[in-house]
Scaffold this motif. Structure first.
Motif, short mmCIF file in Angstrom:
data_model
loop_
_atom_site.label_atom_id
_atom_site.label_comp_id
_atom_site.label_asym_id
_atom_site.label_seq_id
_atom_site.Cartn_x
_atom_site.Cartn_y
_atom_site.Cartn_z
N ASN A 18 0.84 -1.20 0.00
CA ASN A 18 0.00 0.00 0.00
C ASN A 18 0.88 1.25 0.00
OD1 ASN A 18 -2.87 -1.00 0.31
ND2 ASN A 18 -1.87 -2.10 1.99
N ILE A 19 0.65 2.13 -0.97
CA ILE A 19 1.47 3.33 -1.13
C ILE A 19 0.56 4.55 -1.30
CG2 ILE A 19 3.26 4.50 -2.48
CD1 ILE A 19 4.32 1.99 -1.20
N SER A 20 0.90 5.62 -0.59
CA SER A 20 0.26 6.92 -0.80
C SER A 20 1.38 7.96 -0.73
CB SER A 20 -0.80 7.19 0.28
OG SER A 20 -1.33 8.50 0.14
N TRP A 21 1.87 8.37 -1.91
CA TRP A 21 3.09 9.17 -1.96
C TRP A 21 2.98 10.21 -3.06
CZ3 TRP A 21 7.02 7.68 1.47
CH2 TRP A 21 8.19 8.44 1.42
N SER A 22 3.39 11.42 -2.73
CA SER A 22 3.34 12.52 -3.70
C SER A 22 4.72 13.13 -3.84
CB SER A 22 2.34 13.60 -3.24
OG SER A 22 2.31 14.67 -4.15
N SER A 23 5.17 13.34 -5.10
CA SER A 23 6.46 13.95 -5.37
C SER A 23 6.39 14.71 -6.68
CB SER A 23 7.56 12.88 -5.45
OG SER A 23 7.42 12.10 -6.64
N SER A 24 7.50 15.32 -7.07
CA SER A 24 7.53 16.07 -8.31
C SER A 24 7.31 15.18 -9.52
CB SER A 24 8.87 16.80 -8.45
OG SER A 24 9.94 15.86 -8.41
N SER A 25 7.53 13.87 -9.34
CA SER A 25 7.29 12.93 -10.44
C SER A 25 5.83 12.52 -10.54
CB SER A 25 8.16 11.69 -10.25
OG SER A 25 9.53 12.03 -10.21
N GLY A 26 5.01 12.99 -9.61
CA GLY A 26 3.60 12.63 -9.62
C GLY A 26 3.21 11.88 -8.37
N GLU A 27 1.95 11.49 -8.31
CA GLU A 27 1.44 10.75 -7.15
C GLU A 27 1.47 9.25 -7.42
OE1 GLU A 27 -2.34 12.06 -5.85
OE2 GLU A 27 -1.66 14.08 -5.31
N VAL A 28 1.81 8.51 -6.38
CA VAL A 28 1.79 7.05 -6.45
C VAL A 28 0.75 6.57 -5.46
CG1 VAL A 28 3.11 4.92 -6.19
CG2 VAL A 28 4.24 6.98 -7.05
N MET A 29 -0.26 5.90 -5.95
CA MET A 29 -1.33 5.36 -5.10
C MET A 29 -1.49 3.88 -5.43
SD MET A 29 -2.34 7.97 -3.29
CE MET A 29 -3.87 7.34 -2.60
N GLU A 30 -1.18 3.02 -4.48
CA GLU A 30 -1.34 1.58 -4.67
C GLU A 30 -2.12 1.02 -3.48
OE1 GLU A 30 2.47 -0.22 -5.16
OE2 GLU A 30 3.06 1.06 -6.84
N THR A 31 -3.03 0.12 -3.77
CA THR A 31 -3.87 -0.46 -2.72
C THR A 31 -3.84 -1.98 -2.79
OG1 THR A 31 -5.36 1.46 -2.76
CG2 THR A 31 -6.18 -0.54 -1.71
N ALA B 56 3.31 13.57 5.11
CA ALA B 56 2.03 13.10 4.59
C ALA B 56 2.18 11.86 3.70
CB ALA B 56 1.33 14.21 3.80
N ASP B 57 3.40 11.45 3.45
CA ASP B 57 3.65 10.31 2.56
C ASP B 57 3.77 9.02 3.35
OD1 ASP B 57 3.70 11.92 0.25
OD2 ASP B 57 5.79 12.47 0.64
N GLU B 58 3.18 7.96 2.82
CA GLU B 58 3.21 6.66 3.48
C GLU B 58 3.54 5.56 2.47
OE1 GLU B 58 -0.31 5.79 5.69
OE2 GLU B 58 -0.51 7.82 6.50
N ALA B 59 4.42 4.66 2.89
CA ALA B 59 4.78 3.52 2.04
C ALA B 59 4.81 2.26 2.89
CB ALA B 59 6.13 3.75 1.38
N GLN B 60 4.24 1.21 2.37
CA GLN B 60 4.21 -0.08 3.06
C GLN B 60 4.94 -1.10 2.20
OE1 GLN B 60 0.59 -2.49 2.89
NE2 GLN B 60 0.55 -2.51 5.14
N TYR B 61 5.70 -1.98 2.87
CA TYR B 61 6.48 -3.00 2.17
C TYR B 61 6.21 -4.35 2.82
CZ TYR B 61 9.02 1.31 1.07
OH TYR B 61 9.35 2.59 0.70
#
Length: 300
Positions: free
Chosen positions: A51-64, A146-151
């Motif tokens: 699960n990913i909720s991440w925003s950067s200059s390359s765009g937003e990454v949203m994975e569920t 505000a960014d969250e990443a799960q592995y």
């Protein structure tokens, strides 16, 4: 005109600095690795993004991912040993920029059959896998503002090749006892000077004896308490013995500790100052001695 040029220079400098800050702090999803070096698996093992909720200059990454256990079990298996020391590492995502993170919150857990076991990470992101063998899903969470990443990782805990049934895990894989001093507010709960060493391990013989070591004295005052805790040792010692020595290294007392206890507290008084102490940890299989370690300290 001169004032206008100065103003333009200042504005350009601000814009350049702003751009630098944005580049430094606007980073992509980091890559996560498991470091479990046991002499056989020395390479970092990558963990899989879940699960990913991440925003950067390359765009937003949203994975569920709806079921991380099911997803984790579909990943390649990583085999580790019971009680194996391990650490987590995070690298910059080369496609998205640098590895400038403010103060990320990092947690780790093991999942098995819907039950979660939280892992205790130290400041270096080091932890130990449990003693119980089996197939687990490792879940790691990395939160930066505000960014969250799960592995996740598919982890199998089993005895290392060459470790025979009935033997103890490698000495370096075993959790060490802790020793702290409880006293003044400035030193409350600090680690007390000590040594912890192996006497014999998995090849103990009848003549594997304990010799009183020369240890550095720790600072203690009358009224302090010295607390020794071995509750996290797995497997638990079969026998714990507290030895007391005088200033000449002669044994003056021996106390066998209750096996249902995991701590001992020594209250410091005038008579105890200058004494040396040793906590002996023994692991036995019937009459056979499997392992013997010793925690030694001296009161100054």
């Amino acid at each position: 005109m001169k004032k206008v040029m100065i103003l333009v220079s200042v504005l350009l400098s601000i814009l350049m600095l702003t751009g630098c800050f944005a580049e430094d702090y606007d980073v992509g999803v980091p890559r996560a690795y498991l470091l479990a070096d046991d002499g056989l698996r020395g390479e970092p093992m990558p963990l899989t993004e879940a699960n990913i909720s991440w925003s950067s200059s390359s765009g937003e990454v949203m994975e569920t991912i709806d079921d991380i256990e099911e997803f984790g079990l579909s990943q390649e298996v990583t085999t580790v040993s019971p009680s194996q020391p391990t650490s987590l590492d995070f690298k910059e995502n080369e496609e998205n920029g640098g590895d400038i993170w403010t103060d990320p919150t990092i947690t780790a857990s093991l999942w098995k059959d819907g039950e979660e076991t939280k892992l205790e990470l130290n400041e270096s992101r080091e932890f130990r896998f449990p003693q119980t063998e089996g197939n687990y899903i490792l879940e790691v969470e990395f939160i930066d503002r505000a960014d969250e990443a799960q592995y996740v990782g598919n982890i199998v805990i089993e005895e290392a090749p060459g470790q025979k049934a009935g033997q103890l895990p490698k000495y370096t894989y075993m959790e060490m006892p802790s020793i702290t001093k409880i006293g003044s507010a400035e030193s409350n709960g600090e680690t007390f000077d000590h040594t912890y060493s192996e006497v014999c391990w998995n090849n103990c013989t009848p003549d594997s004896g304990y010799e009183v070591p020369d240890v550095h004295s720790g600072d203690a005052e009358v009224g302090d308490s010295i607390v020794i805790d071995w509750g996290r040792m797995e497997p638990n010692p079969s026998e714990i013995i507290l030895l007391e020595f005088d200033g000449d290294g002669e044994e003056v007392s021996e106390e066998i500790m209750a096996t249902d206890s995991s701590t001992v507290t020594i209250e410091v008084n005038e008579q105890k100052l200058g004494k040396q102490y040793s906590v002996q940890y023994l692991w036995q299989d019937g009459e056979k001695l499997l392992g013997h370690s010793s925690l030694d300290f001296k009161l100054k």
